[in-house]
Every structure is written in structure tokens, then in C-alpha cells.
Design a protein around this motif. Structure first.
Motif, PDB file in Angstrom:
ATOM      1  N   LYS A   1       4.611 -22.705  23.312  1.00  0.00           N
ATOM      2  CA  LYS A   1       5.775 -22.938  22.853  1.00  0.00           C
ATOM      3  C   LYS A   1       6.107 -22.555  21.473  1.00  0.00           C
ATOM      4  CE  LYS A   1       7.372 -25.101  26.671  1.00  0.00           C
ATOM      5  NZ  LYS A   1       8.102 -24.249  27.396  1.00  0.00           N
ATOM      6  N   ALA A   2       5.037 -22.367  20.881  1.00  0.00           N
ATOM      7  CA  ALA A   2       5.095 -22.050  19.203  1.00  0.00           C
ATOM      8  C   ALA A   2       6.274 -20.913  19.233  1.00  0.00           C
ATOM      9  CB  ALA A   2       3.843 -21.678  18.748  1.00  0.00           C
ATOM     10  N   THR A   3       6.961 -21.115  18.342  1.00  0.00           N
ATOM     11  CA  THR A   3       7.852 -20.023  17.768  1.00  0.00           C
ATOM     12  C   THR A   3       7.224 -18.737  17.132  1.00  0.00           C
ATOM     13  OG1 THR A   3       8.367 -20.755  15.845  1.00  0.00           O
ATOM     14  CG2 THR A   3       9.676 -21.820  17.322  1.00  0.00           C
ATOM     15  N   TYR A   4       7.825 -17.714  17.390  1.00  0.00           N
ATOM     16  CA  TYR A   4       7.357 -16.298  16.676  1.00  0.00           C
ATOM     17  C   TYR A   4       7.161 -16.409  15.248  1.00  0.00           C
ATOM     18  CZ  TYR A   4       7.720 -13.483  20.876  1.00  0.00           C
ATOM     19  OH  TYR A   4       7.656 -13.113  22.276  1.00  0.00           O
ATOM     20  N   ARG A   5       8.276 -17.259  14.566  1.00  0.00           N
ATOM     21  CA  ARG A   5       8.212 -17.216  13.117  1.00  0.00           C
ATOM     22  C   ARG A   5       6.929 -18.139  12.712  1.00  0.00           C
ATOM     23  NH1 ARG A   5      13.499 -19.807  10.523  1.00  0.00           N
ATOM     24  NH2 ARG A   5      14.015 -17.451  11.079  1.00  0.00           N
ATOM     25  N   GLN A   6       6.573 -19.245  13.739  1.00  0.00           N
ATOM     26  CA  GLN A   6       5.474 -19.949  13.448  1.00  0.00           C
ATOM     27  C   GLN A   6       4.080 -19.397  13.566  1.00  0.00           C
ATOM     28  OE1 GLN A   6       6.264 -23.009  16.483  1.00  0.00           O
ATOM     29  NE2 GLN A   6       6.534 -24.555  14.889  1.00  0.00           N
ATOM     30  N   ILE A   7       4.223 -18.350  14.617  1.00  0.00           N
ATOM     31  CA  ILE A   7       2.890 -17.554  14.882  1.00  0.00           C
ATOM     32  C   ILE A   7       2.702 -16.512  13.808  1.00  0.00           C
ATOM     33  CG2 ILE A   7       1.868 -15.805  16.279  1.00  0.00           C
ATOM     34  CD1 ILE A   7       3.291 -17.320  18.644  1.00  0.00           C
ATOM     35  N   LYS A   8       3.714 -16.003  13.273  1.00  0.00           N
ATOM     36  CA  LYS A   8       3.801 -15.120  12.300  1.00  0.00           C
ATOM     37  C   LYS A   8       3.116 -15.754  10.919  1.00  0.00           C
ATOM     38  CE  LYS A   8       7.157 -11.982  12.037  1.00  0.00           C
ATOM     39  NZ  LYS A   8       8.612 -11.399  12.170  1.00  0.00           N
ATOM     40  N   ALA A   9       3.710 -16.793  10.653  1.00  0.00           N
ATOM     41  CA  ALA A   9       3.548 -17.489   9.486  1.00  0.00           C
ATOM     42  C   ALA A   9       1.970 -18.003   9.536  1.00  0.00           C
ATOM     43  CB  ALA A   9       4.210 -18.768   9.366  1.00  0.00           C
ATOM     44  N   TRP A  10       1.500 -18.431  10.877  1.00  0.00           N
ATOM     45  CA  TRP A  10       0.036 -18.901  10.746  1.00  0.00           C
ATOM     46  C   TRP A  10      -0.706 -17.565  10.630  1.00  0.00           C
ATOM     47  CZ3 TRP A  10      -4.412 -17.831  13.544  1.00  0.00           C
ATOM     48  CH2 TRP A  10      -5.380 -18.876  13.341  1.00  0.00           C
ATOM     49  N   VAL A  11      -0.627 -16.488  11.269  1.00  0.00           N
ATOM     50  CA  VAL A  11      -1.331 -15.246  11.246  1.00  0.00           C
ATOM     51  C   VAL A  11      -1.373 -14.955   9.598  1.00  0.00           C
ATOM     52  CG1 VAL A  11      -1.497 -12.847  11.611  1.00  0.00           C
ATOM     53  CG2 VAL A  11      -1.009 -14.382  13.520  1.00  0.00           C
ATOM     54  N   LYS A  12      -0.098 -14.851   8.922  1.00  0.00           N
ATOM     55  CA  LYS A  12      -0.169 -14.438   7.484  1.00  0.00           C
ATOM     56  C   LYS A  12      -1.067 -15.187   6.830  1.00  0.00           C
ATOM     57  CE  LYS A  12       1.844 -12.113   3.876  1.00  0.00           C
ATOM     58  NZ  LYS A  12       1.487 -10.931   3.584  1.00  0.00           N
ATOM     59  N   GLU A  13      -0.917 -16.573   6.836  1.00  0.00           N
ATOM     60  CA  GLU A  13      -1.838 -17.607   6.092  1.00  0.00           C
ATOM     61  C   GLU A  13      -3.456 -17.634   6.341  1.00  0.00           C
ATOM     62  OE1 GLU A  13      -2.174 -22.363   6.024  1.00  0.00           O
ATOM     63  OE2 GLU A  13      -0.204 -21.460   6.115  1.00  0.00           O
ATOM     64  N   ASN A  14      -3.754 -17.229   7.701  1.00  0.00           N
ATOM     65  CA  ASN A  14      -4.921 -17.269   7.864  1.00  0.00           C
ATOM     66  C   ASN A  14      -5.666 -16.111   7.889  1.00  0.00           C
ATOM     67  OD1 ASN A  14      -5.615 -20.336   8.867  1.00  0.00           O
ATOM     68  ND2 ASN A  14      -3.625 -19.659   9.494  1.00  0.00           N
ATOM     69  N   TYR A  15      -4.835 -15.078   8.358  1.00  0.00           N
ATOM     70  CA  TYR A  15      -5.635 -13.430   8.252  1.00  0.00           C
ATOM     71  C   TYR A  15      -5.161 -12.609   7.222  1.00  0.00           C
ATOM     72  CZ  TYR A  15      -8.012 -14.742  12.547  1.00  0.00           C
ATOM     73  OH  TYR A  15      -8.829 -15.357  13.521  1.00  0.00           O
ATOM     74  N   GLY A  16      -3.962 -12.982   6.457  1.00  0.00           N
ATOM     75  CA  GLY A  16      -3.217 -12.173   5.495  1.00  0.00           C
ATOM     76  C   GLY A  16      -2.692 -11.142   5.643  1.00  0.00           C
ATOM     77  N   ILE A  17      -2.501 -10.893   7.287  1.00  0.00           N
ATOM     78  CA  ILE A  17      -1.664  -9.628   7.537  1.00  0.00           C
ATOM     79  C   ILE A  17       0.002 -10.198   8.219  1.00  0.00           C
ATOM     80  CG2 ILE A  17      -3.590  -8.409   8.451  1.00  0.00           C
ATOM     81  CD1 ILE A  17      -3.475  -9.165  11.156  1.00  0.00           C
TER      82      ILE A  17
END
Length: 78
Positions: free
Chosen positions: A12-28
Motif C-alpha cells: 500500500k505504500a505510495t509511489y512517492r513514499q517508495i521513491k523518497a525511501w530509495v533516494k534517502e537510503n540509496y541516493g538514487i
């Protein structure tokens, strides 16, 4: 889904949440269509608006390997 334990709550995570998490944790910076490819692999049902365009000129992009693992990890997190 055997490779990754994704519950309905995690999907149920939103695309915005997923994108933010990936950016924060992986820098991409990832794309919605890459997230959709990973969700598709694990059978996470998408709503009608997230399906590919019916335009015959539309080209679906595959998720690059460097984005695949971070997106999987984000789905596990949520």
C-alpha cells in the motif's frame, strides 16, 4: 512472492513514499515505471491509472538492475 515476503499492507505504500525511501537510503532517483515493474513481478495489483498506456507508440522500460534491489527493499520496509 516466495523470494520476498510482501504483505498487503506493504504493497500500500505510495509511489512517492517508495521513491523518497530509495533516494534517502540509496541516493538514487527512481521512476514510477521501475516501481511498477517490481510490483508487477511480485503480483501486487495496481489500479487502472498505473497500467501502461494504450498508445501503440508507448515503449515500456525495464527496471535497471541498479534500481531493482533498492525498490524491493523499499517494498519490504513499507
Amino acid at each position: 512472492m516466495a523470494e520476498m515476503d510482501i504483505t498487503s499492507a506493504e504493497s500500500k505504500a505510495t509511489y512517492r513514499q517508495i521513491k523518497a525511501w530509495v533516494k534517502e537510503n540509496y541516493g538514487i532517483k527512481t521512476r514510477n515505471e521501475y516501481i511498477a515493474r517490481v510490483k508487477e513481478k511480485y503480483g501486487i495489483i495496481e489500479d487502472e491509472n498505473s497500467r501502461p498506456s494504450q498508445n501503440p507508440d508507448y515503449v515500456r522500460r525495464d527496471c535497471p538492475d541498479e534500481h531493482w534491489k533498492p525498490i524491493e527493499e523499499a517494498l519490504k520496509f513499507f
